[in-house]
Design an enzyme around this catalytic site. Structure first.
Site, PDB file in Angstrom:
ATOM      1  N   SER A  11      -5.588  25.463  -4.041  1.00 62.42           N
ATOM      2  CA  SER A  11      -6.308  25.801  -5.272  1.00 62.42           C
ATOM      3  C   SER A  11      -7.592  24.997  -5.336  1.00 62.42           C
ATOM      4  O   SER A  11      -7.565  23.762  -5.415  1.00 62.42           O
ATOM      5  CB  SER A  11      -5.449  25.481  -6.493  1.00 62.42           C
ATOM      6  OG  SER A  11      -6.290  25.420  -7.639  1.00 62.42           O
ATOM      7  N   MET A  40     -10.300  30.440 -15.740  1.00 62.61           N
ATOM      8  CA  MET A  40      -9.817  30.081 -17.090  1.00 62.61           C
ATOM      9  C   MET A  40     -10.924  30.307 -18.106  1.00 62.61           C
ATOM     10  O   MET A  40     -12.093  30.035 -17.827  1.00 62.61           O
ATOM     11  CB  MET A  40      -9.403  28.613 -17.139  1.00 62.61           C
ATOM     12  CG  MET A  40      -8.379  28.227 -16.083  1.00 62.61           C
ATOM     13  SD  MET A  40      -7.813  26.538 -16.327  1.00 62.61           S
ATOM     14  CE  MET A  40      -6.855  26.289 -14.823  1.00 62.61           C
ATOM     15  N   MET A 140       4.664  30.383 -12.625  1.00 61.03           N
ATOM     16  CA  MET A 140       4.005  29.118 -12.989  1.00 61.03           C
ATOM     17  C   MET A 140       5.051  28.017 -13.104  1.00 61.03           C
ATOM     18  O   MET A 140       6.019  28.150 -13.855  1.00 61.03           O
ATOM     19  CB  MET A 140       3.283  29.236 -14.331  1.00 61.03           C
ATOM     20  CG  MET A 140       2.032  30.099 -14.332  1.00 61.03           C
ATOM     21  SD  MET A 140       0.790  29.667 -13.094  1.00 61.03           S
ATOM     22  CE  MET A 140       0.399  27.970 -13.529  1.00 61.03           C
ATOM     23  N   GLY A 145      -3.580  25.735 -17.115  1.00 65.91           N
ATOM     24  CA  GLY A 145      -4.735  25.148 -17.797  1.00 65.91           C
ATOM     25  C   GLY A 145      -5.345  23.983 -17.055  1.00 65.91           C
ATOM     26  O   GLY A 145      -6.550  23.769 -17.139  1.00 65.91           O
ATOM     27  N   GLY A 148      -3.023  19.065 -11.365  1.00 67.66           N
ATOM     28  CA  GLY A 148      -2.464  17.714 -11.361  1.00 67.66           C
ATOM     29  C   GLY A 148      -1.323  17.460 -12.326  1.00 67.66           C
ATOM     30  O   GLY A 148      -1.002  16.304 -12.613  1.00 67.66           O
ATOM     31  N   ASP A 178       3.095  28.105  -8.448  1.00 62.46           N
ATOM     32  CA  ASP A 178       1.818  27.456  -8.744  1.00 62.46           C
ATOM     33  C   ASP A 178       2.023  26.368  -9.792  1.00 62.46           C
ATOM     34  O   ASP A 178       2.417  26.649 -10.922  1.00 62.46           O
ATOM     35  CB  ASP A 178       0.863  28.536  -9.281  1.00 62.46           C
ATOM     36  CG  ASP A 178      -0.542  28.030  -9.546  1.00 62.46           C
ATOM     37  OD1 ASP A 178      -0.829  26.858  -9.263  1.00 62.46           O
ATOM     38  OD2 ASP A 178      -1.359  28.841 -10.045  1.00 62.46           O
ATOM     39  N   GLY A 179       1.732  25.138  -9.379  1.00 63.15           N
ATOM     40  CA  GLY A 179       1.757  24.025 -10.323  1.00 63.15           C
ATOM     41  C   GLY A 179       2.631  22.891  -9.858  1.00 63.15           C
ATOM     42  O   GLY A 179       3.855  23.040  -9.720  1.00 63.15           O
TER      43      GLY A 179
HETATM   44  C1  DX5 Z   1      -2.920  25.592 -13.215  1.00 63.64           C
HETATM   45  C2  DX5 Z   1      -3.500  26.373 -12.052  1.00 63.64           C
HETATM   46  C3  DX5 Z   1      -3.061  25.880 -10.738  1.00 63.64           C
HETATM   47  C4  DX5 Z   1      -3.463  24.479 -10.433  1.00 63.64           C
HETATM   48  C5  DX5 Z   1      -2.522  23.920  -9.433  1.00 63.64           C
HETATM   49  O1  DX5 Z   1      -3.312  26.161 -14.393  1.00 63.64           O
HETATM   50  O2  DX5 Z   1      -3.126  27.732 -12.135  1.00 63.64           O
HETATM   51  O3  DX5 Z   1      -3.459  26.751  -9.689  1.00 63.64           O
HETATM   52  O4  DX5 Z   1      -4.762  24.367  -9.936  1.00 63.64           O
HETATM   53  O5  DX5 Z   1      -2.877  22.615  -9.242  1.00 63.64           O
HETATM   54  P1  DX5 Z   1      -1.820  21.484  -8.909  1.00 63.64           P
HETATM   55  O6  DX5 Z   1      -1.292  21.817  -7.545  1.00 63.64           O
HETATM   56  O7  DX5 Z   1      -2.667  20.267  -8.932  1.00 63.64           O
HETATM   57  O8  DX5 Z   1      -0.758  21.522  -9.959  1.00 63.64           O
HETATM   58 ZN    ZN Z   2      -3.428  29.029 -10.278  1.00 62.06          ZN
END
Ligand code: DX5
Ligand code: ZN
Length: 226
Positions: A11, A40, A140, A145, A148, A178-179
């Site tokens: 990402s 976003m 998710m 949002g 990290g 993701d996340g």
């Molecule tokens: C969160 C995003 C993710 C995020 C993941 O809202 O959709 O794609 O960038 O980042 P990490 O791996 O740092 O949680």
């Molecule tokens: Zn994402």
């Protein structure tokens, strides 16, 4: 236990926005399969990031397909623009559109792979009537949002339940997660059924994005079996 090939989708949310081309090249050398782009809008999620012009610019330098994750209200209004800009995969949050079937059909009609995204509090059953139409599902494992954040442990069981639901509908569509993905939980999410792993902080939060991508890819694909 054998797994299909697991794809790593770094990402760029955690990359250096002044050096995106350099950072994309680094993760591609490390074996990234996709470049994950977090869009976003400050409405659906509290943060504002990037939009169509950055996707268009990335398309010129990226060798990997662009996996564009829309965290925006009224996503239908922007699908054509992101498709034209070069998105290869477009995912929309089920929480943002009352006409998910129409939205997914719209994305596919533009020749782009269509995914539905579930927030941590959204039940998997919301996919029951749409499962067979999806090219992929994005689970998710943090509240969207910010990069990290810490992985929400219940996401593991949720991935299993999404896999069961897809199976019931005769779908072999990949599950993306993701996340908060890193070396400590990658094996577990793959065991649960995820085959696309997004990682931001675990890759770009290190001094060596190329090496971090390679390490995650190696671990996720269980190289010990080879
Ligand atoms: C969160 C995003 C993710 C995020 C993941 O809202 O959709 O794609 O960038 O980042 P990490 O791996 O740092 O949680
Ligand atoms: Zn994402």
């Amino acid at each position: 236990m054998t797994h299909p090939t697991v794809q790593i989708a770094p990402s760029i949310l955690s990359a250096d926005f002044a050096h995106l081309g350099r950072d994309v090249a680094a993760v591609e050398r490390g074996g990234a399969a996709l470049i994950h782009v977090d869009v976003m809008d400050g409405h659906f999620v509290p943060n504002i990031t990037i939009g169509v012009p950055v996707v268009r610019a990335l398309k010129k330098v990226a060798g990997c397909p662009l996996d564009v994750h829309l965290m925006i209200a009224q996503p239908d209004r922007y699908i054509d623009d992101f498709a034209k800009a070069g998105a290869d995969m477009l995912s929309v949050h089920v929480e943002t559109t009352p006409h998910l079937h129409r939205t997914i059909a719209h994305i596919k009609d533009r020749g782009v792979k269509a995914g539905a995204v579930l927030n941590p509090s959204t039940p998997v059953t919301v996919l029951d009537e749409i499962a067979a139409d999806l090219d992929f599902v994005l689970v998710m494992s943090v509240n969207p949002g910010f990069g990290g954040q810490a992985f929400i442990p219940q996401s593991l069981d949720k991935v299993r339940r999404v896999r069961e639901l897809l199976h019931r509908h005769g779908s072999t569509a990949p599950i993306e997660i993701d996340g908060g993905i890193d070396l400590s939980n990658a094996a577990a999410v793959v065991d649960a059924g995820a085959t696309i792993l997004v990682a931001g902080n675990a890759i770009f939060g290190t001094a060596d994005a190329e090496g971090a991508t390679r390490a995650l890819r190696t671990l996720a694909n269980g190289v010990a079996r080879a």
